[in-house]
Enzyme design. Sequence first.
Site, short mmCIF file in Angstrom:
data_model
loop_
_atom_site.label_atom_id
_atom_site.label_comp_id
_atom_site.label_asym_id
_atom_site.label_seq_id
_atom_site.Cartn_x
_atom_site.Cartn_y
_atom_site.Cartn_z
N TRP A 121 0.83 -1.21 0.00
CA TRP A 121 0.00 0.00 0.00
C TRP A 121 0.86 1.26 0.00
O TRP A 121 0.60 2.21 -0.73
CB TRP A 121 -0.91 -0.04 1.22
CG TRP A 121 -1.77 1.18 1.39
CD1 TRP A 121 -1.69 2.11 2.38
CD2 TRP A 121 -2.85 1.58 0.55
NE1 TRP A 121 -2.65 3.08 2.20
CE2 TRP A 121 -3.37 2.78 1.08
CE3 TRP A 121 -3.43 1.05 -0.60
CZ2 TRP A 121 -4.43 3.44 0.49
CZ3 TRP A 121 -4.49 1.72 -1.18
CH2 TRP A 121 -4.97 2.90 -0.64
N GLY A 196 -19.76 36.59 -6.73
CA GLY A 196 -20.23 36.84 -8.09
C GLY A 196 -20.60 35.56 -8.80
O GLY A 196 -20.30 34.45 -8.35
N HIS A 197 -21.27 35.73 -9.94
CA HIS A 197 -21.69 34.59 -10.73
C HIS A 197 -20.45 33.87 -11.31
O HIS A 197 -19.38 34.47 -11.44
CB HIS A 197 -22.58 35.05 -11.88
CG HIS A 197 -23.89 35.62 -11.42
ND1 HIS A 197 -24.95 34.84 -11.03
CD2 HIS A 197 -24.31 36.91 -11.27
CE1 HIS A 197 -25.96 35.61 -10.66
NE2 HIS A 197 -25.60 36.86 -10.80
N THR A 200 -17.35 35.51 -13.83
CA THR A 200 -17.26 36.97 -13.79
C THR A 200 -15.84 37.47 -13.57
O THR A 200 -15.60 38.67 -13.64
CB THR A 200 -18.17 37.53 -12.69
OG1 THR A 200 -17.92 36.84 -11.46
CG2 THR A 200 -19.63 37.37 -13.06
N GLY A 201 -14.89 36.58 -13.28
CA GLY A 201 -13.49 37.00 -13.18
C GLY A 201 -12.97 37.11 -11.77
O GLY A 201 -12.04 37.89 -11.51
N LYS A 202 -13.52 36.35 -10.83
CA LYS A 202 -13.07 36.43 -9.44
C LYS A 202 -11.63 35.94 -9.29
O LYS A 202 -10.80 36.58 -8.65
CB LYS A 202 -14.01 35.62 -8.54
CG LYS A 202 -15.45 36.10 -8.58
CD LYS A 202 -16.34 35.33 -7.63
CE LYS A 202 -16.51 33.88 -8.06
NZ LYS A 202 -17.25 33.75 -9.33
N THR A 203 -11.33 34.79 -9.88
CA THR A 203 -9.96 34.25 -9.80
C THR A 203 -8.98 35.16 -10.51
O THR A 203 -7.86 35.41 -10.00
CB THR A 203 -9.93 32.84 -10.41
OG1 THR A 203 -10.89 32.02 -9.75
CG2 THR A 203 -8.56 32.23 -10.27
N GLU A 419 -42.06 30.14 -35.55
CA GLU A 419 -41.15 31.25 -35.31
C GLU A 419 -41.71 32.56 -35.85
O GLU A 419 -41.46 33.63 -35.27
CB GLU A 419 -39.78 30.95 -35.93
CG GLU A 419 -39.09 29.73 -35.38
CD GLU A 419 -38.91 29.78 -33.86
OE1 GLU A 419 -38.79 30.89 -33.31
OE2 GLU A 419 -38.93 28.72 -33.23
#
EC number: 3.4.24.-
Length: 638
Positions: A121, A196-197, A200-203, A419
């Site tokens: 192991w 944020g969604h 959206t560019g948080k990182t 349509e």
Amino acid sequence: MGKMMKNLGLYLILIVLVVSLVNMFITPMQPTRDVVPLSYSEFLNQVDKGNVTDVTIDGSTITGVLKDGHHFSTYAVGVGDLAKEIAAKGVNVEVKPPQATPWWSGMVSSLFPTLLLIGAWIFILYHMQGGGSKVMSFAKSKAKMFLDNRPKVTFDDVAGCDEAKEELQEVIEFLRNPRKFAALGARVPRGVLLLGHPGTGKTLLARAVAGEADVPFFSISGSDFVEMFVGVGAARVRDLFEQARKYQPCIIFIDEIDAVGRHRGAGLGGGHDEREQTLNQLLVELDGFDTTTGIIVIAATNRPDILDPALLRPGRFDRQIVVDRPDFKGRVAILKVHIRDKKVDPNVNLEVIAKRTPGFVGADLANLVNEAALLAARRNKKLITMDEFEEAIDRVIAGPERKSRVISPKEKRVIALHESGHALVAKLLPNCDPVHKVSIIPRGHQALGYTMQLPEEDRFLISKKELLNQICVLLGGRVTEELKGDDITTGAQNDLERATQIARKMVTEFGMSERLGPVRLGRKQHEIFLGRDIVEDRNYSEEIAYAIDQEVRRIIDDCYELVKDLLIKHEPILDRIAEVLLEKEVLEGEELDALINEQLQAIPQDSGERLPETQSVAAAQSVDKKSPVQLEPRIDPV
């Protein structure tokens, strides 16, 4: 993954071979000659007859040779003076002295298989985790450390979130010059939570902070803390902050912190010991007795509603920055960032693209530009033109064209009529979002055709009249099928679902029902353990529930009758739009306007078919500046 599985298979084969060899050596060697087993009484009988020539006594085991040359073996308990008795009968007797068995031999024989399995192991863990000192490094942090190779991203590479960048300027200034704040007795936020969604560019924003401040950067995901072994997550948190203290001032970025920071004690089955221990350790490290640290923790999540309150109190994540969807100007700025390293035709109008992509986040726009570049390369073009961007918008919103799908002429006519009904209702009703494109080309997974409406500007409210108009536009396809077709089809399934959802929200959430009044009916319960709303608590009676159903039905029926009357009055225009759609398959918004205006001019002045001013095409295209518009483009797939 394939290479890892191949190496794992080789390791298992090697282990099996080692176990087999060891088993071969520790197993007593069996004699190669043929040995005849005899009972003890038969053995004594053969001795009396003089058929035994040689005898070897080894404890309780008796072996020997008969006169005919065959070897035999037998077993006796308490042989006593057997050696003397058979020796007196002329048998050659050999007595082996008893051998002392070491005390540890039994222990080794019993523990050896267990030790062998433990060794196998450890051997597998050694190679699966990369070898070296990682065999027993469960408690070591998995954070990626950027020192000399720290991110080169700056705020110039981040667009569409100017407010968030302004909020982070204080953090950057502290990391550059912490003495300036210490001299004034100011305390810089210990933690910054980016909300944020997805996309959206948080990182990207966290990496830009590290690039602007030019300090060491530690990056880790919230899920990297939690393991199957209890206590490992807390140990990894301690190890992470111990490493960070060696390089302070520095930044620790925890992505998707909701994986480890969920509300404690919540869930269907109670708490989660390992995750809660990890969260407790994180809370201590964020705001413990050591208040002189120069470590700033930046975390990102798109589910702030499920985070533990202790994580959000002042002193820990005391600054929460919302990274929202970009507006029109933000989308233009993001597009400029993404086309820097791409060969784009000078005639490409980014403002037009930004207007046609409401609700898109940074990741969506990056994907849009990449799709346009791929289309240009596929068409052997040297520059990315506006045609590629237009096609890329359709691909991102509705999916790629399904040219291989063969549609019968009958079904194609039904789709065109469907349509056309959507498009004509959207044009005739006032204050509707302008129709950008109508298509009967199959796209994506299920869409056989679509009508795309795009708002002219970003707004964040929507009125009751506009909601009713949305329901009318959604019902336009089904009403057209009923009026012009032999039968209704399943093409309106999604339209009916969305129309019913809007009507129910008007009654239960928005307080737009005259019968029930301005009340909020129903209360959602947040199941934190599952991470979503799974139950809606009914805080009203069965009588009110029946009234809600009646109101929803009334709204749908009223809109249905309105659309039916509208399409009956303008049936020639409906037929003409369907005819052109069958011929061209795609109608742009400008072409649709010209077609409807042409048909309206052909109607005699005294025919009674002229639209009132409130329902003219010009009025339909105009947008009330005070009225809201939905953020995302609406597509009505068949």
